[in-house]
Design a protein around this motif. Structure first.
Motif, PDB file in Angstrom:
ATOM      1  N   ALA A 130      -9.081 -18.856   6.495  1.00 53.46           N
ATOM      2  CA  ALA A 130      -9.338 -19.493   7.858  1.00 53.46           C
ATOM      3  C   ALA A 130      -8.443 -18.729   8.861  1.00 53.46           C
ATOM      4  O   ALA A 130      -8.855 -18.447   9.647  1.00 53.46           O
ATOM      5  N   ASP A 131      -7.388 -18.050   8.277  1.00 53.66           N
ATOM      6  CA  ASP A 131      -6.660 -17.318   9.084  1.00 53.66           C
ATOM      7  C   ASP A 131      -6.727 -15.734   9.140  1.00 53.66           C
ATOM      8  O   ASP A 131      -6.134 -15.063   9.595  1.00 53.66           O
ATOM      9  N   GLY A 132      -8.205 -15.461   8.605  1.00 53.37           N
ATOM     10  CA  GLY A 132      -8.683 -13.839   8.871  1.00 53.37           C
ATOM     11  C   GLY A 132      -7.626 -13.204   8.381  1.00 53.37           C
ATOM     12  O   GLY A 132      -7.003 -13.168   7.035  1.00 53.37           O
ATOM     13  N   LEU A 133      -7.454 -11.895   8.846  1.00 52.20           N
ATOM     14  CA  LEU A 133      -6.525 -10.745   8.465  1.00 52.20           C
ATOM     15  C   LEU A 133      -5.296 -10.995   8.918  1.00 52.20           C
ATOM     16  O   LEU A 133      -4.357 -10.030   8.392  1.00 52.20           O
ATOM     17  N   GLY A 134      -4.827 -12.190   9.699  1.00 48.37           N
ATOM     18  CA  GLY A 134      -3.537 -12.207   9.939  1.00 48.37           C
ATOM     19  C   GLY A 134      -3.050 -10.963  11.180  1.00 48.37           C
ATOM     20  O   GLY A 134      -1.798 -10.831  11.115  1.00 48.37           O
ATOM     21  N   ASP A 135      -3.924 -10.634  11.735  1.00 40.59           N
ATOM     22  CA  ASP A 135      -3.548  -9.746  13.021  1.00 40.59           C
ATOM     23  C   ASP A 135      -2.668 -10.512  13.829  1.00 40.59           C
ATOM     24  O   ASP A 135      -2.756 -11.762  14.153  1.00 40.59           O
ATOM     25  N   PRO A 136      -1.391  -9.952  14.096  1.00 39.02           N
ATOM     26  CA  PRO A 136      -0.142 -10.404  14.979  1.00 39.02           C
ATOM     27  C   PRO A 136      -1.011 -11.196  16.224  1.00 39.02           C
ATOM     28  O   PRO A 136       0.010 -12.077  16.700  1.00 39.02           O
ATOM     29  N   VAL A 137      -1.839 -10.892  16.843  1.00 44.22           N
ATOM     30  CA  VAL A 137      -2.407 -11.188  18.235  1.00 44.22           C
ATOM     31  C   VAL A 137      -3.377 -12.044  17.833  1.00 44.22           C
ATOM     32  O   VAL A 137      -3.273 -13.114  18.355  1.00 44.22           O
ATOM     33  N   PHE A 138      -4.475 -11.635  17.052  1.00 47.05           N
ATOM     34  CA  PHE A 138      -5.436 -12.685  16.960  1.00 47.05           C
ATOM     35  C   PHE A 138      -5.697 -12.695  15.315  1.00 47.05           C
ATOM     36  O   PHE A 138      -6.384 -12.202  14.480  1.00 47.05           O
ATOM     37  N   PRO A 139      -4.855 -13.410  14.648  1.00 49.53           N
ATOM     38  CA  PRO A 139      -4.812 -13.895  13.238  1.00 49.53           C
ATOM     39  C   PRO A 139      -6.073 -14.414  12.600  1.00 49.53           C
ATOM     40  O   PRO A 139      -6.357 -13.959  11.512  1.00 49.53           O
ATOM     41  N   SER A 140      -6.913 -14.952  13.386  1.00 52.33           N
ATOM     42  CA  SER A 140      -8.142 -15.709  12.510  1.00 52.33           C
ATOM     43  C   SER A 140      -9.340 -14.287  12.677  1.00 52.33           C
ATOM     44  O   SER A 140     -10.365 -14.764  11.920  1.00 52.33           O
TER      45      SER A 140
END
Length: 517
Positions: free
Chosen positions: A29-39
């Protein structure tokens, strides 16, 4: 909702039950964990290619589409997730065999009869329908009176097609666009084939030679005319212009060859097979709020903006053109690296302005004067919108990533000298050409090329809460915080016109700005 074909229900259910406890899954659910768009984005695989087909139905103004994704799992997966929002999915197949699927949040979960195996190249086929006018939390569709265009940046490409929607996973693209014969369907890249279907519709297929980030995809249908011309070194240029406005927009479009020559003198050969401008076929102020968007090889613009005289539009056109190098060829590995795109685009856009002798809105006539002005507001900008390389979703496209990034590049040039700075730029673009790069990659390149350790210097400029001293300008003064501060929710002091964007995935609206070029 989980909708496998009836004959597969039992086998899929058994497979899922047996595998789910022991086999890792992609796309938490948290996707790649990008620091700006984590999902955003998904784990467990890489996208190798997208073969997209869009069929615009003028009667309903909807789009029937098929997305064929070629992926390579990096581990065994019982199921795989794609980013998707607002798409009415009809069927999903994995290597030609029907697969189960379900949608949740902004994800499409694909569950095949057998697990995905590591290293095995796999084709996912998703058939779906989309409505460009649908009301969604955020959207990459730009509806027009007779069709649509696409503006997926930063986090809305997956409202147009299912994908691994993160710039860190670039892939090859082919895009087929079917439209009524009275309209023209266009996309990124070069036109490969044209097929008249015999029922009043025509399909045009476009191929992008180099890999592309999902947010850079452009697809448009409308009453367009294609204007072709030649750029430097024989580069084919293709502008896609609303037919009724072709004559009035021609003066702006004719500027591109000269702009390309200037950009190539600074950055090296143009990195793609073609370039052009797409003024979307709409004057509706609510269609999209930004001025220009750098979709790969075909920059999206507002037609009215391009009706102005060259001094009013030239620096912004250069900004968007420079994105072909910074942003499109070398794409950010994370959204927190956006300053590499926008800071460079503003830096060269401003250089172009002042070299051409066009004063800016504040009357500055040189880059040094403009940078001194920005420097004076440095602490206030950091207070209001954070350090240059530490954005949040809410302030990602604030001016700190634009002219704030340009100020960092100016400081670096003052530190190492113009010739070394130019070598840093060329080395960075050459090393990461057609790939992705991080802020750390740029810092390492700058240190290696200059022969000096610039980590501390650039870390202070990129991540510090206070504005560092400007090399070579000991008399430059930073103003105090508070006297020029922006009210909560207002734009930064330097910005004059924010370019509205989509809302973040489960988050606030994202504003896009290009400073006051």
């Amino acid at each position: 909702m989980f909708r496998p074909r009836a004959g597969l229900v039992l086998s899929l259910a058994l497979s899922t039950a047996l595998l789910s406890a022991s086999v890792p899954t992609a796309g938490a659910a948290d996707g790649l964990g990008d620091p700006v768009f984590p999902s955003l984005g998904n784990t467990g695989y890489r996208a190798l290619g997208y073969d997209l087909a869009f069929d615009y139905r003028a009667g309903t103004r909807t789009v029937d589409a098929t997305a064929v994704l070629t992926v390579r799992p990096d581990r065994t997966l019982a199921r795989l997730e794609l980013d998707a929002l607002g798409l009415t999915v009809r069927t999903v197949r994995v290597d030609g065999r029907p697969a189960g699927f379900a949608t949740h949040d902004e994800k499409l979960t694909v569950t095949p009869a057998r697990p995905f195996l590591p290293g095995a190249v796999t084709r996912l086929t998703v058939e779906y329908t989309a409505d460009p006018r649908a009301e969604l939390p955020h959207t990459g569709w730009v509806p027009t009176p007779d069709g649509f265009a696409v503006a997926g940046q930063p986090n809305s490409a997956h409202t147009v097609f299912p994908c691994n929607d993160h710039p860190g996973d670039k892939a090859r693209f082919t895009i087929a666009v079917t439209a009524p014969d009275a309209l023209l369907g266009v996309a990124n890249g070069e036109l490969a084939t044209t097929e008249q279907l015999g029922d009043g519709r025509t399909t045009r297929r476009y191929v992008s030679r180099e890999p592309m980030a999902t947010e850079l995809v452009q697809v448009s249908v409308g009453d367009y005319t294609v204007r072709e011309r030649t750029g430097p070194h024989g580069l084919p240029l293709r502008d896609v212009v609303p037919t009724a406005r072709a004559a009035e927009l021609e003066p702006a479009l004719a500027l591109t060859p000269g702009q390309l020559a200037w950009a190539e003198a600074h950055l090296g050969p143009f990195p793609f097979e073609t370039y052009g401008i797409l003024p979307a076929d709409t004057d509706d102020p609510s269609a999209f709020a930004f001025t220009g968007l750098e979709s790969q090889t075909l920059t999206l613009y507002k037609p009215d903006f391009l009706r102005q005289a060259e001094p009013a539009i030239g620096s912004h056109m250069m900004h968007e053109l420079v994105h072909s190098w910074f942003g499109n060829s070398v794409s950010p590995a994370r959204w927190s690296d956006l300053w590499l795109n926008e800071g460079h685009a503003d830096f060269y856009g401003l250089m172009y302005r002042y070299e051409r002798g066009w004063p800016d809105a504040r009357g500055h006539t040189t880059l040094v004067d403009r940078m001194r002005h920005l420097y004076g507001m440095g602490d206030q900008s950091r207070h209001d919108f954070g350090p240059v390389a530490s954005p949040t979703a809410a302030d990602l496209f604030r001016d700190q990533r634009y002219t704030g990034g340009a100020l960092v590049l100016f400081a670096l040039r003052e530190k190492v000298g113009t010739q070394t700075f130019d070598r840093i730029e060329r080395a960075f673009l050459g090393t990461y050409r057609y790939g992705n790069a991080t802020t750390e990659d740029y810092v390492r390149t700058a240190s290696a090329v200059s022969g000096q350790d610039l980590r501390g210097f650039l870390d202070d400029w990129l991540y510090g809460l206070r504005t560092p001293p400007m090399p070579g300008h000991p008399d430059w003064v930073v103003g105090p915080v508070g006297l020029m501060g922006a009210a909560p929710g207002a734009s930064a002091p330097e910005a004059s016109a924010w370019e509205g964007g989509a809302a973040g995935a489960g988050g606030p609206a994202v504003a896009r700005g290009s400073g006051t070029l």
